[in-house]
Design a protein around this motif. Structure first.
Motif, PDB file in Angstrom:
ATOM      1  N   GLY A   1       5.971  25.388  52.857  1.00 35.24           N
ATOM      2  CA  GLY A   1       7.039  25.788  53.742  1.00 35.24           C
ATOM      3  C   GLY A   1       8.083  24.667  53.941  1.00 35.24           C
ATOM      4  O   GLY A   1       8.127  23.664  53.268  1.00 35.24           O
ATOM      5  N   THR A   2       8.899  24.951  54.892  1.00 33.64           N
ATOM      6  CA  THR A   2       9.964  24.028  55.240  1.00 33.64           C
ATOM      7  C   THR A   2       9.806  23.648  56.713  1.00 33.64           C
ATOM      8  O   THR A   2      10.164  24.447  57.592  1.00 33.64           O
ATOM      9  CB  THR A   2      11.342  24.693  55.030  1.00 33.64           C
ATOM     10  OG1 THR A   2      11.439  25.177  53.695  1.00 33.64           O
ATOM     11  CG2 THR A   2      12.465  23.696  55.284  1.00 33.64           C
TER      12      THR A   2
ATOM     13  N   CYS B   1       3.750  27.042  46.594  1.00 39.49           N
ATOM     14  CA  CYS B   1       3.189  26.705  47.906  1.00 39.49           C
ATOM     15  C   CYS B   1       2.783  27.957  48.678  1.00 39.49           C
ATOM     16  O   CYS B   1       3.228  29.058  48.386  1.00 39.49           O
ATOM     17  CB  CYS B   1       4.216  25.926  48.726  1.00 39.49           C
ATOM     18  SG  CYS B   1       4.704  24.382  47.946  1.00 39.49           S
TER      19      CYS B   1
ATOM     20  N   CYS C   1      10.113  29.518  55.019  1.00 38.37           N
ATOM     21  CA  CYS C   1      11.313  29.078  54.303  1.00 38.37           C
ATOM     22  C   CYS C   1      12.325  30.217  54.381  1.00 38.37           C
ATOM     23  O   CYS C   1      11.933  31.386  54.352  1.00 38.37           O
ATOM     24  CB  CYS C   1      11.020  28.795  52.832  1.00 38.37           C
ATOM     25  SG  CYS C   1       9.760  27.549  52.566  1.00 38.37           S
TER      26      CYS C   1
ATOM     27  N   PHE D   1      10.532  27.671  41.503  1.00 36.10           N
ATOM     28  CA  PHE D   1       9.372  26.934  40.993  1.00 36.10           C
ATOM     29  C   PHE D   1       8.226  26.880  41.997  1.00 36.10           C
ATOM     30  O   PHE D   1       7.195  26.266  41.753  1.00 36.10           O
ATOM     31  CB  PHE D   1       9.777  25.492  40.651  1.00 36.10           C
ATOM     32  CG  PHE D   1      10.448  24.779  41.802  1.00 36.10           C
ATOM     33  CD1 PHE D   1       9.697  24.206  42.802  1.00 36.10           C
ATOM     34  CD2 PHE D   1      11.840  24.732  41.872  1.00 36.10           C
ATOM     35  CE1 PHE D   1      10.312  23.556  43.869  1.00 36.10           C
ATOM     36  CE2 PHE D   1      12.464  24.087  42.935  1.00 36.10           C
ATOM     37  CZ  PHE D   1      11.698  23.505  43.933  1.00 36.10           C
ATOM     38  N   CYS D   2       8.362  27.535  43.133  1.00 36.06           N
ATOM     39  CA  CYS D   2       7.437  27.329  44.249  1.00 36.06           C
ATOM     40  C   CYS D   2       6.036  27.860  43.968  1.00 36.06           C
ATOM     41  O   CYS D   2       5.861  28.983  43.531  1.00 36.06           O
ATOM     42  CB  CYS D   2       7.986  28.002  45.498  1.00 36.06           C
ATOM     43  SG  CYS D   2       6.915  27.750  46.925  1.00 36.06           S
TER      44      CYS D   2
ATOM     45  N   SER E   1      14.658  30.760  52.062  1.00 37.68           N
ATOM     46  CA  SER E   1      14.879  31.289  50.715  1.00 37.68           C
ATOM     47  C   SER E   1      13.813  30.725  49.784  1.00 37.68           C
ATOM     48  O   SER E   1      13.183  29.713  50.084  1.00 37.68           O
ATOM     49  CB  SER E   1      16.289  30.937  50.214  1.00 37.68           C
ATOM     50  OG  SER E   1      16.447  29.540  50.184  1.00 37.68           O
ATOM     51  N   LEU E   2      13.627  31.423  48.666  1.00 34.21           N
ATOM     52  CA  LEU E   2      12.562  31.072  47.734  1.00 34.21           C
ATOM     53  C   LEU E   2      13.075  30.185  46.607  1.00 34.21           C
ATOM     54  O   LEU E   2      14.046  30.519  45.937  1.00 34.21           O
ATOM     55  CB  LEU E   2      11.967  32.360  47.134  1.00 34.21           C
ATOM     56  CG  LEU E   2      10.897  32.183  46.064  1.00 34.21           C
ATOM     57  CD1 LEU E   2       9.659  31.515  46.653  1.00 34.21           C
ATOM     58  CD2 LEU E   2      10.551  33.533  45.446  1.00 34.21           C
ATOM     59  N   CYS E   3      12.425  29.076  46.392  1.00 33.25           N
ATOM     60  CA  CYS E   3      12.701  28.240  45.219  1.00 33.25           C
ATOM     61  C   CYS E   3      11.927  28.836  44.047  1.00 33.25           C
ATOM     62  O   CYS E   3      10.744  29.175  44.190  1.00 33.25           O
ATOM     63  CB  CYS E   3      12.245  26.802  45.460  1.00 33.25           C
ATOM     64  SG  CYS E   3      13.027  26.028  46.890  1.00 33.25           S
TER      65      CYS E   3
END
Ligand code: SF4
Length: 125
Positions: free
Chosen positions: A112-113, A69, A60, A66-67, A62-64
């Motif tokens: 991830g994305t 994962c 990813c 709430f992540c 950038s970091l969310c």
């Protein structure tokens, strides 16, 4: 309804571990047992509906906040090719253990994305 809430209102394993952690048994685990399970599950699925394949793409940009994962935060797209090479090597290892050619019925991409991959690298799948 209240009984359902009480039943499921307990800490549980994250969905990202298969089998879920409470079912891991290190005392009976062996490579041979894992291969037997893999081949049995594969044969049942492959001869009926085909297999479902999950590919984890952990990157990813950038970091969310709430992540929870399994991810790597980076803007370095140079990580893509080595990761894809590793995935393909792992796929070869699996194919060498399977009794017949896999029939892939479903392909799931997670992260991830998955869209982190540049278009040229996405074609490798
Ligand atoms: S894995 Fe999903 S939730 Fe986590 S940082 Fe990446 S996009 Fe956000």
């Amino acid at each position: 309804m209240n009984s359902l809430i009480q039943k499921y209102n307990i800490p549980g394993p994250r969905y990202t571990s298969y089998p879920t952690v409470p079912f891991w048994d290190e005392t009976t685990f062996s490579e041979a047992a894992w291969i037997r399970h893999l081949q049995r599950a594969f044969t049942i699925s492959n001869t009926t509906n085909g297999i479902s394949l999950y590919i984890h793409l952990p990157y990813c940009e950038s970091l969310c906040t709430f992540c929870g994962c399994n991810k790597r935060i980076t803007r370095n797209h140079g990580v893509e090719v080595p990761y894809i090479d590793a995935l393909l090597a792992e796929w070869t290892l699996y194919c060498n253990l399977l009794p017949e050619k896999p029939r892939i019925a479903e392909l799931h991409l997670g992260g991830g994305t998955p869209s982190f991959l540049l278009p040229n690298n996405s074609n490798d799948f």
